[in-house]
Design an enzyme around this catalytic site. Structure first.
Site, PDB file in Angstrom:
ATOM      1  N   GLY A  22      14.893   6.842  -4.204  1.00 29.06           N
ATOM      2  CA  GLY A  22      15.393   5.759  -3.359  1.00 29.06           C
ATOM      3  C   GLY A  22      14.511   4.536  -3.525  1.00 29.06           C
ATOM      4  N   GLY A  24      13.815   0.347  -1.667  1.00 27.27           N
ATOM      5  CA  GLY A  24      14.147  -0.592  -0.604  1.00 27.27           C
ATOM      6  C   GLY A  24      13.083  -1.649  -0.448  1.00 27.27           C
ATOM      7  N   MET A  26      10.376  -1.886   1.343  1.00 23.03           N
ATOM      8  CA  MET A  26       8.972  -1.502   1.439  1.00 23.03           C
ATOM      9  C   MET A  26       8.436  -0.997   0.108  1.00 23.03           C
ATOM     10  SD  MET A  26       6.487  -1.263   3.679  1.00 23.03           S
ATOM     11  CE  MET A  26       4.966  -0.377   4.011  1.00 23.03           C
ATOM     12  N   VAL A  29      10.603   5.416  -3.685  1.00 26.39           N
ATOM     13  CA  VAL A  29      10.261   6.832  -3.573  1.00 26.39           C
ATOM     14  C   VAL A  29      10.675   7.527  -4.860  1.00 26.39           C
ATOM     15  CG1 VAL A  29      10.560   8.959  -2.271  1.00 26.39           C
ATOM     16  CG2 VAL A  29      10.611   6.766  -1.084  1.00 26.39           C
ATOM     17  N   LYS A  43       5.900   8.180  -2.407  1.00 26.58           N
ATOM     18  CA  LYS A  43       6.280   6.880  -1.862  1.00 26.58           C
ATOM     19  C   LYS A  43       5.248   5.857  -2.299  1.00 26.58           C
ATOM     20  CE  LYS A  43       7.148   4.589   2.597  1.00 26.58           C
ATOM     21  NZ  LYS A  43       7.304   4.817   4.050  1.00 26.58           N
ATOM     22  N   ASP A 137      11.519   7.247  16.368  1.00 29.22           N
ATOM     23  CA  ASP A 137      12.763   6.924  15.666  1.00 29.22           C
ATOM     24  C   ASP A 137      13.563   8.187  15.350  1.00 29.22           C
ATOM     25  OD1 ASP A 137      14.610   5.108  14.696  1.00 29.22           O
ATOM     26  OD2 ASP A 137      13.770   5.092  12.671  1.00 29.22           O
TER      27      ASP A 137
END
Length: 498
Positions: A22, A24, A26, A29, A43, A137
């Site tokens: 994945g 994004g 930040m 991964v 990560k 969360d």
């Protein structure tokens, strides 16, 4: 799982990288392997934000939290580097669908399976709280259903009870529909807020519907505050337990061990035929019919690139293309290391709540009745432009206004913003702060519906507004979603023709 790209490193630390899981705002991964062949999820923090103290602090906090919490209900931290770039951490690679994916594929969980999952997650939360850690969360996308049982994942915004917060004034961290009233109103954090989120998550698991409906952030937060949770179709005992978990009265919310006691599942979770069916990925159940008011597209819960509470000026990098994000990530590690948690602005609490909170805004109320071509000017005077390749998944960028067809946008009566027969589009996922905007074939889905929001342009399903990194966007700058604030110059995107 996706192949490595040319720009990706071949290894990180002692781990040889095999694939992408994945990507994004930040970072990225990866699936990696130790020299001995043990798989791990790696990560890696994006180089563009490695020098940002806020982003690095959150990453270091996540590492420290995972070092603190080691139990069967969380993915274990294996290795990390937080002293010099590139910053990274490695956790267990745990295959399995998220609860959100399982409900999408198989429908709402049957009552006894729901009781077993409720009890197991409460037991995991009890252990997390015993380490004086608040998850902050809990939601369907942050629960992995693995062959060894459910796991709570994504501790990117977790913190110990005595840690100071990193949020800015007027901001809170979390996901709409799973935020406790005391968190929304005055950022009062505590174990009871996790219990609220767990109850809301179980409401979703048992009904297949967002616990507080759909709509803008303000609308959903108002329902959370007023206690308007959707429990229709839940067995009475589960409905009553969920109702206690989400009570405005914190003293009424049960402790995790009390949840376990009240669930009394008849079958061990791992032995339940429904759980076995989910983790094997077979036998999707027929969904129960839902009322007409719930037929709009579901809020998707797999994160693809939100940046928690980091100023827009630190965002960088290309957002995840729908070419990748349309493929469901059944690999739990991609979710277990969800790139960041969404930062939700608690704005507008002094506004009047929607007179009819079950009625969602529609794009048809905002666009011009007759489509009209016009430039889409951005903060600083540039124009949003379509790239020459004009392929689905390409990224529109800010360019000097030249009046070319690549800068002529049409705002349709159905809420699409399109140029050269391609529409502005937001890839599937939770669509949190920092989610990139791309181009895609116009398809009429909620991913492509925008509306006027004062002098801003709002993506309706996420409730967030088009934003640039700076008040004066330079040529080549990209556009992403961020909470609509009403006073940020970098969100002044007047719709074409308005």
């Amino acid at each position: 799982m996706f192949p490595l790209e040319q720009s990706d490193p071949a290894s990180i630390g002692r781990y040889r990288l095999a694939a992408r899981l994945g990507s994004g705002g930040m970072g990225t991964v990866y699936l990696g392997r130790t020299p001995g062949g043990r798989p791990a999820a790696i990560k890696v923090v994006k180089s563009g934000i490695q020098d940002q103290p806020g982003a690095l602090s959150r990453f270091q906090r996540e590492v420290e939290t995972l070092r603190t919490v080691r139990n069967p209900f969380t993915a274990a931290l294996i290795d990390f580097e937080v002293t010099q770039p590139p910053f990274w951490m490695a956790t267990e690679y745990v295959p399995g669908p998220t609860l959100a994916e399982a409900v999408k594929q198989h429908g709402p969980l049957e009552p006894d399976l729901l009781r077993g999952l409720f009890a197991a997650l409460a037991e995991g939360l009890e252990d997390v709280h015993a380490h004086r850690v608040l998850h902050r969360d809990i939601k369907p996308a942050n629960i992995i259903l693995s062959v060894t049982g459910p796991q709570l994942i994504d501790f990117g915004i977790a913190r110990t009870e005595d840690q100071p917060g990193l949020t800015e004034l007027g901001m809170t961290i979390g996901t709409p529909g799973y935020l406790a009233p005391e968190v929304i109103i005055d950022q009062q954090l505590g174990p009871a807020a996790d219990i609220f989120a767990l109850g809301a998550t179980m409401a979703y698991a048992g009904t297949g519907r967002p616990p507080y409906g759909k709509g803008s952030v303000h609308t959903i937060n108002t329902r959370c505050i007023e206690g308007a949770i959707d429990l229709e179709g839940l067995p009475q005992d589960i409905a009553e337990l969920v109702e206690d978990c989400v009570s405005r009265d914190l003293s009424r919310r049960p402790l995790p061990e009390q949840i376990v006691e009240r669930c009394r599942a008849r079958t061990a979770l791992l032995e339940h035929v429904g759980y076995q069916r989910i983790i094997s990925g077979s036998g999707a159940q027929e969904r129960r019919p839902e009322p007409a008011s719930d037929q709009e597209p579901e809020l998707e819960t797999v994160q693809v690139g939100s940046v928690p509470n980091v100023p827009a000026t630190v965002l960088a990098g290309k957002p995840l293309s729908r070419k990748r994000s349309r493929i469901t990530l059944a690999i739990a590690a991609a979710a277990a290391l969800a790139l960041t948690a969404g930062a939700v602005a608690v704005y507008g609490l002094d506004r009047q709540p929607d007179k009819n909170p079950t009625t969602q805004p529609t794009a048809s109320s905002s666009p011009s009745p007759e489509p009209e071509n016009a430039t889409l000017t951005v903060p600083g005077g540039g124009c949003l432009s379509v790239p020459e390749t004009l392929a689905s998944g390409d990224i529109p960028t800010v360019q000097v206004c030249d009046g070319s067809p690549a800068q002529q946008w049409e705002f349709t009566p159905t809420g699409e913003i399109k140029a050269l027969e391609r529409c502005l589009d937001v890839a599937p996922g939770e669509r949190g702060n920092g989610t990139g905007v791309q181009l895609w074939d116009c398809n009429g889905t909620e991913a492509q519906v925008f509306a006027r929001h004062g002098n801003q342009t709002q993506h309706l399903s996420s409730g967030r507004c088009l934003t640039t990194e700076a008040n004066e966007a330079e040529p080549g700058a990209q556009v992403f979603l961020w909470d609509c604030s009403g006073d940020n110059l970098n969100q002044e995107f007047p719709l074409p023709g308005l």
